[in-house]
Motif scaffolding. Structure first.
Motif, mmCIF file in Angstrom:
data_model
loop_
_atom_site.group_PDB
_atom_site.id
_atom_site.type_symbol
_atom_site.label_atom_id
_atom_site.label_comp_id
_atom_site.label_asym_id
_atom_site.label_seq_id
_atom_site.Cartn_x
_atom_site.Cartn_y
_atom_site.Cartn_z
ATOM 1 N N LYS A 183 1.090 -1.184 0.063
ATOM 2 C CA LYS A 183 0.136 0.187 0.344
ATOM 3 C C LYS A 183 1.123 1.663 0.063
ATOM 4 C CE LYS A 183 -3.284 -2.993 2.464
ATOM 5 N NZ LYS A 183 -4.499 -2.573 3.008
ATOM 6 N N GLU A 209 -10.995 -10.292 -0.900
ATOM 7 C CA GLU A 209 -10.495 -10.404 0.544
ATOM 8 C C GLU A 209 -12.176 -9.183 0.659
ATOM 9 O OE1 GLU A 209 -6.302 -8.717 -0.162
ATOM 10 O OE2 GLU A 209 -7.467 -7.543 -0.771
ATOM 11 N N GLU A 267 -9.877 -0.980 -2.084
ATOM 12 C CA GLU A 267 -9.552 0.672 -1.306
ATOM 13 C C GLU A 267 -9.427 1.873 -2.721
ATOM 14 O OE1 GLU A 267 -6.004 -0.462 0.695
ATOM 15 O OE2 GLU A 267 -6.945 -1.211 2.087
ATOM 16 N N ALA A 325 -12.779 -8.074 6.748
ATOM 17 C CA ALA A 325 -11.543 -8.777 6.500
ATOM 18 C C ALA A 325 -10.190 -7.517 7.278
ATOM 19 C CB ALA A 325 -11.467 -9.886 6.750
ATOM 20 N N ILE A 326 -10.024 -6.664 5.911
ATOM 21 C CA ILE A 326 -8.891 -5.681 5.541
ATOM 22 C C ILE A 326 -8.803 -5.239 6.183
ATOM 23 C CG2 ILE A 326 -8.041 -4.533 3.602
ATOM 24 C CD1 ILE A 326 -9.366 -5.888 1.951
ATOM 25 N N GLY A 327 -7.427 -5.439 6.817
ATOM 26 C CA GLY A 327 -6.493 -4.075 8.090
ATOM 27 C C GLY A 327 -7.764 -4.109 9.898
ATOM 28 N N LEU A 332 -3.165 -12.687 0.137
ATOM 29 C CA LEU A 332 -2.742 -11.201 -0.704
ATOM 30 C C LEU A 332 -3.182 -10.807 0.965
ATOM 31 C CD1 LEU A 332 -1.860 -9.066 -2.045
ATOM 32 C CD2 LEU A 332 -4.338 -8.864 -2.772
ATOM 33 N N ILE A 333 -1.653 -10.391 1.411
ATOM 34 C CA ILE A 333 -1.133 -9.649 2.516
ATOM 35 C C ILE A 333 -1.001 -8.214 2.535
ATOM 36 C CG2 ILE A 333 -0.160 -10.609 4.644
ATOM 37 C CD1 ILE A 333 -1.612 -12.972 3.219
ATOM 38 N N GLY A 334 -2.102 -7.414 3.473
ATOM 39 C CA GLY A 334 -1.562 -6.185 3.728
ATOM 40 C C GLY A 334 -0.345 -5.813 4.755
ATOM 41 N N GLY A 335 -0.894 -5.855 5.540
ATOM 42 C CA GLY A 335 -0.499 -5.324 6.867
ATOM 43 C C GLY A 335 1.151 -6.303 7.382
ATOM 44 N N HIS A 393 -8.509 -3.510 -5.934
ATOM 45 C CA HIS A 393 -8.542 -3.663 -4.397
ATOM 46 C C HIS A 393 -9.396 -3.086 -3.858
ATOM 47 C CE1 HIS A 393 -7.192 -3.219 -0.443
ATOM 48 N NE2 HIS A 393 -6.154 -4.258 -0.600
ATOM 49 N N SER A 421 -6.032 -9.554 6.856
ATOM 50 C CA SER A 421 -6.196 -10.290 8.160
ATOM 51 C C SER A 421 -5.303 -11.002 8.102
ATOM 52 C CB SER A 421 -6.995 -9.490 9.088
ATOM 53 O OG SER A 421 -7.331 -8.454 9.061
ATOM 54 N N GLY A 460 -7.564 -12.995 1.041
ATOM 55 C CA GLY A 460 -6.648 -11.583 1.654
ATOM 56 C C GLY A 460 -7.651 -11.161 2.468
HETATM 57 C C1 PEP Z 1 -4.834 -5.787 1.680
HETATM 58 O O1 PEP Z 1 -4.873 -4.747 1.702
HETATM 59 O O2 PEP Z 1 -4.992 -6.591 0.385
HETATM 60 C C2 PEP Z 1 -5.165 -6.715 2.615
HETATM 61 C C3 PEP Z 1 -5.069 -7.948 2.904
HETATM 62 O O3 PEP Z 1 -5.171 -6.370 3.699
HETATM 63 P P1 PEP Z 1 -4.608 -6.521 5.540
HETATM 64 O O4 PEP Z 1 -3.926 -7.942 4.764
HETATM 65 O O5 PEP Z 1 -4.036 -6.052 6.839
HETATM 66 O O6 PEP Z 1 -5.634 -7.684 6.199
#
Ligand code: PEP
Length: 249
Positions: A11, A166, A96, A170-172, A231-234, A94, A212, A210
């Protein structure tokens, strides 16, 4: 045969120096990984060219691309520009981008087709918001996002696509989908691909989860038959956590 994939979406995080250090750390840990999982990182645009010089085993993705080929589109980055600095993948759709920049399914279809025509492999994201899940509309939402977003793609195009489910809630948020919730939706998506494209497209498609995802919950998510990675964010912002997820297979 579908691939196991773990992709990191950085991001709008890291300055160039930190991003280069993170990429180097991911590259060196990737060499020691215990499985044949494909590892992809998606740094900010400004880092792509420099990061590309630092990685070999790890593959490079952008987080977005323009819907037009070239010309008077101030601030946009075209698929050709991405390819010219070594980018192979592009995250499209995505949540966002959908929520903050108004990207709808039709625009995402245009971007996906353009990216494919330029040799980029789309990581196409879909996911429902909490109200849609709670009101039972979740499958309709995903059907719409996939059937419009990927409309008109050929079987050969679909061989180049990765899908990421995703759930937006659950995202972030630290709230992860349960393994059963992930499997239920991934199976729905695979069945939808049979209906919209072909049995082979469905069997070969890598469908990533994706939202968390962390080293502590990745193994139970990835144990599901229709979950082919994440797919991983944080957790992609710390090399050890990110590779911890890769090694959860
Ligand atoms: C993402 O934004 O694609 C995502 C999965 O974020 P997070 O892992 O932080 O939830």
């Amino acid at each position: 045969m579908r691939k196991k994939i773990v992709a990191g979406n950085w991001k709008m995080n890291t300055l160039l120096k930190d991003g280069m250090e993170l990429a180097k750390a991911v590259e060196s840990l990737e060499k020691e990984k215990s499985s044949d999982t494909l590892v992809i990182i998606a740094p900010p645009y400004t880092h792509l060219s420099r990061v590309n010089d630092l990685i070999e085993g790890v593959k490079l993705s952008a987080q977005n691309c323009a819907s037009e080929e070239s010309g008077a589109y101030t601030g946009e980055i075209s698929p050709d520009m991405l390819v010219s600095v070594g980018v192979e993948y592009v995250i499209l759709g995505h949540s966002e981008r959908r929520a903050y920049y108004g990207e709808d399914n039709e625009l995402l279809n245009k971007k996906t087709k353009l990216a494919l025509s330029k040799g980029l492999k789309p990581i196409f994201c879909c996911g429902e918001v909490l109200e849609e899940r709670e009101s039972g509309k979740l499958f309709d939402v995903i059907r719409e996002q996939i059937s419009v977003g990927l409309a008109g793609l050929t079987k050969e195009d679909m061989d180049q696509v990765i899908i990421a489910y995703e759930p937006v809630w659950a995202i972030g948020t630290g709230v992860v989908a349960s393994p059963d919730q992930a499997q239920e939706m991934h199976k729905f998506i695979r069945d939808l691909l049979v209906e919209l494209f072909h049995q082979e497209v469905a069997e070969n498609m890598s469908i990533l989860y994706g939202g968390s995802c962390k080293p502590s919950n990745a193994a139970e998510l990835f144990a599901n038959p229709d979950v082919d990675g994440g797919l991983i964010g944080g957790a992609a912002l710390k090399a050890e956590d990110f590779l911890g997820i890769v090694n959860a297979y």
